[in-house]
Design an enzyme around this catalytic site. Structure first.
Site: not given
Ligand code: ATP
Ligand code: MG
Length: 577
Positions: A271, A37, A281
């Site tokens: 994760r 995102e 984020k």
């Molecule tokens: P955050 O939790 O940091 O806000 P998010 O999941 O909201 O991150 P996105 O931009 O939606 O951020 O994530 C893009 C991809 O990265 C998604 O498929 C998510 O599952 C993956 N992702 C985010 N954080 C992790 C992590 N710590 N380990 C593995 N994959 C992750």
């Molecule tokens: Mg998230």
């Protein structure tokens, strides 16, 4: 699944599942996607997702799309779209021409929503956000303190006719209703044990310009509706995501089945969590906003941009991601493993230089006045092709303040009155005394004599001394600023805090120490911004964009001390087995 040798044929459960799907004919090829995102910069957790998404596609001769999951106009921005693309590319992942935006699907998503309305599977609701929550119900403990979920209540608007729903949904789109006054909801089951399945909201009214579609839309689709359908529209076979999406999976499948689109399959993996680090984020944004760091690319941040600025290499990061593997349950990875991988990579690549972070003058009393000798130094002992360079040596040097003691502690092999050390690449010197400022008690210079027969590398020199220290020539050295970074959080698990505290209370007060009067050998002048070098005996350093004509700034990437290798050895036991 295993091959002839009895070893598992695939590295992890995802690759096994994918292989199974190809074998069974469920899919004919593999298409994955990475769906960030654009509301923040990528961090090392995203790098893991990238590694999984691109890695699985590559292993099965498939493709991986880069898709911006941009359905929330509030926080999304072109700045993030560009930063994310730059970081993905830098990490070494290539989406070629497969760049997509969920916002390009708005029209199609609207049509699919109409399809669900026509099938009697979606309705326009007049309840507001609060009421929807209240009608949905929550998990509650029963009298034995076991959580259960009593059924929710149907909205009074749940049984509107298809015609009325279609009419209202079109008018929502046309902007006839105020923000928040109506939603479109999926008609599933208000008694479903999974709260997410209790008539989830598909669309909300939000008058806010979107960074790509501008003011075209005043209704926006929710993640749970937009995500599975975006996957399906791109023909994604395996939608790989982190574990928190597991409870969304029934909903993912419900939308795909009922919209009758390509049957993408969601598979979740653990994760990445790192010690001494926060990886979300939201929290990273808080650090930026409250100015605890200089920005998203502060070298202490676990963002890709921060790591790049710090001097981490894509190869080192990918090595780390390969080593931690893919698991089904969340776990905590020791940040020392990441540092170890970076160190190993830099050891092969980084040219060596000498720099003195906290300079103390060293006067060689028997050095011929005005004489300068150029000593040959190896650029990288790990890489003979890196060649050699010449370093100026004369009678007035600077050494590390810590390399001299008036009274040495036990096992101190560096300089103290009467002791001998080798000056790296140069001569053996004997300490004859030192000067002290009577007012402050500070040592202001160390005095010594050198032995001309001991020049480094000379065959005549077979004398052994226990210590070798680094130095620079005072007259030739260039000033630099060294920024010494340490973990942003002192606590191993910064999110674990006592009541009334937050992770911000765990911030370390020594995560950045600035050595502003450091001095380096003159050949360091030729190093460009973003290049990483080793300062001998100190650590790896990367030249920062804050550098000016007059003063280069160097970020400490990692120290030379490898606590991970030590830990591994210890775990392996005394036999080293
Ligand atoms: P955050 O939790 O940091 O806000 P998010 O999941 O909201 O991150 P996105 O931009 O939606 O951020 O994530 C893009 C991809 O990265 C998604 O498929 C998510 O599952 C993956 N992702 C985010 N954080 C992790 C992590 N710590 N380990 C593995 N994959 C992750
Ligand atoms: Mg998230």
């Amino acid at each position: 699944m295993s091959d002839d040798t009895g070893k598992p044929a695939y590295k992890d459960f995802i690759r096994e599942a994918v292989a199974e799907d190809l074998k069974s004919g469920r899919y004919k090829e593999v298409r994955t996607r990475f769906p960030p995102e654009p509301n923040g910069w990528l961090h090392i957790g995203h790098a893991k997702a990238l590694f999984v998404d691109f890695g699985v596609a590559q292993d099965f001769g498939g493709t991986c799309n880069l898709r911006f999951d941009d359905t929330n106009p509030e926080k999304e921005d072109m700045e993030f779209v560009e930063a994310i693309q730059r970081d993905v590319r830098w990490l070494g992942f290539d989406w070629e021409d497969r760049l997509f935006f969920a916002s390009d699907y708005y029209e199609t998503l609207f049509e699919l929503a109409c399809k669900l309305i026509r099938k009697g599977l979606a309705y326009v609701d007049d309840l507001d956000e609060e009421q929807i929550k209240e009608y949905r119900g929550t998990n509650v403990p029963d009298k034995n303190n076991i959580t259960y979920t009593p059924p929710g209540r149907n909205s009074p608007w749940r049984d509107r006719s298809v015609e009325e729903n279609l009419d209202l949904f079109y008018r929502m789109r046309a902007g006839e209703f105020p923000d928040g006054s109506k939603t479109l909801r999926a008609k599933i089951d208000m008694a479903h044990p999974n709260l997410l399945m209790r008539d989830p909201v598909m669309y909300r009214i939000r008058r806010m310009p979107h960074y790509r579609t501008g003011n075209t839309w005043c209704i926006y689709p929710m993640y749970d509706f937009a995500h599975p359908l975006s996957d399906a529209l791109e023909g994604i076979t395996h939608s790989l995501c982190s574990l928190e999406y597991e409870i969304h999976r029934p909903l993912y499948e419900w939308f795909i089945t009922n919209c009758e689109v390509f049957p993408s399959r969601q598979i979740e993996f653990a994760r990445l969590n790192l010690t001494h680090t926060v990886l979300s984020k939201r929290w990273l944004l808080q650090l930026v906003k409250e100015k605890k760091v200089s920005g998203w690319d502060d070298p202490r941040m676990p963002t890709i941009a921060g790591m790049r600025r710090r001097g981490y290499t894509p190869e080192g990061i990918r090595d780390f991601l390969g080593r931690i593997g893919i698991a089904k349950t969340d776990s905590m990875v020791d940040i020392q493993l990441l540092e170890h991988c970076i160190r190993e990579d830099l050891n092969k690549k980084a040219p060596r230089y000498m720099a003195v972070l906290d300079p103390l003058p060293l006067i060689i009393e028997n050095w011929p006045e005005g004489k300068v000798e150029w000593l040959e130094a190896v650029n990288n002992p790990e890489d003979p092709s890196a060649g050699t360079r010449n370093i100026p040596f004369d009678g007035r040097l600077l050494i590390e303040r810590d390399d001299f003691r008036e009274t040495p502690p036990p096992k101190y092999y560096r300089l103290y009155p009467g002791n001998q050390v080798r000056l790296r690449y140069g001569y053996i010197v004997t300490c004859t005394g030192f000067d002290k400022d009577p007012a402050t008690g500070m040592v202001t210079a160390v005095r010594c004599v050198y032995d001309p027969a001991t020049r480094g590398g000379d065959a005549a020199d077979n004398r052994k001394v226990k210590g070798t220290i680094h130095w620079v020539s005072a007259a030739h050295a260039i000033p630099i600023e060294a920024r010494l970074y340490d973990h942003l959080f002192e606590a191993e698990r910064p999110m674990e805090v006592p009541e009334g505290k937050t992770f911000m209370d765990n911030l370390s007060d020594h995560s950045l120490i600035i050595q502003s009067s450091a001095m380096a050998e003159p050949s360091l002048k030729h190093i460009g911004i973003g290049q990483t070098v080793q300062f001998e005996r100190i650590g790896y350093f990367c030249k920062d964009p804050d550098s000016t004509e007059n003063r280069a700034v160097f970020n400490r990437t990692v120290t030379l001390k490898d606590s991970w290798a030590k830990l591994e050895k210890k775990l392996a036991g005394p036999a080293g087995a």
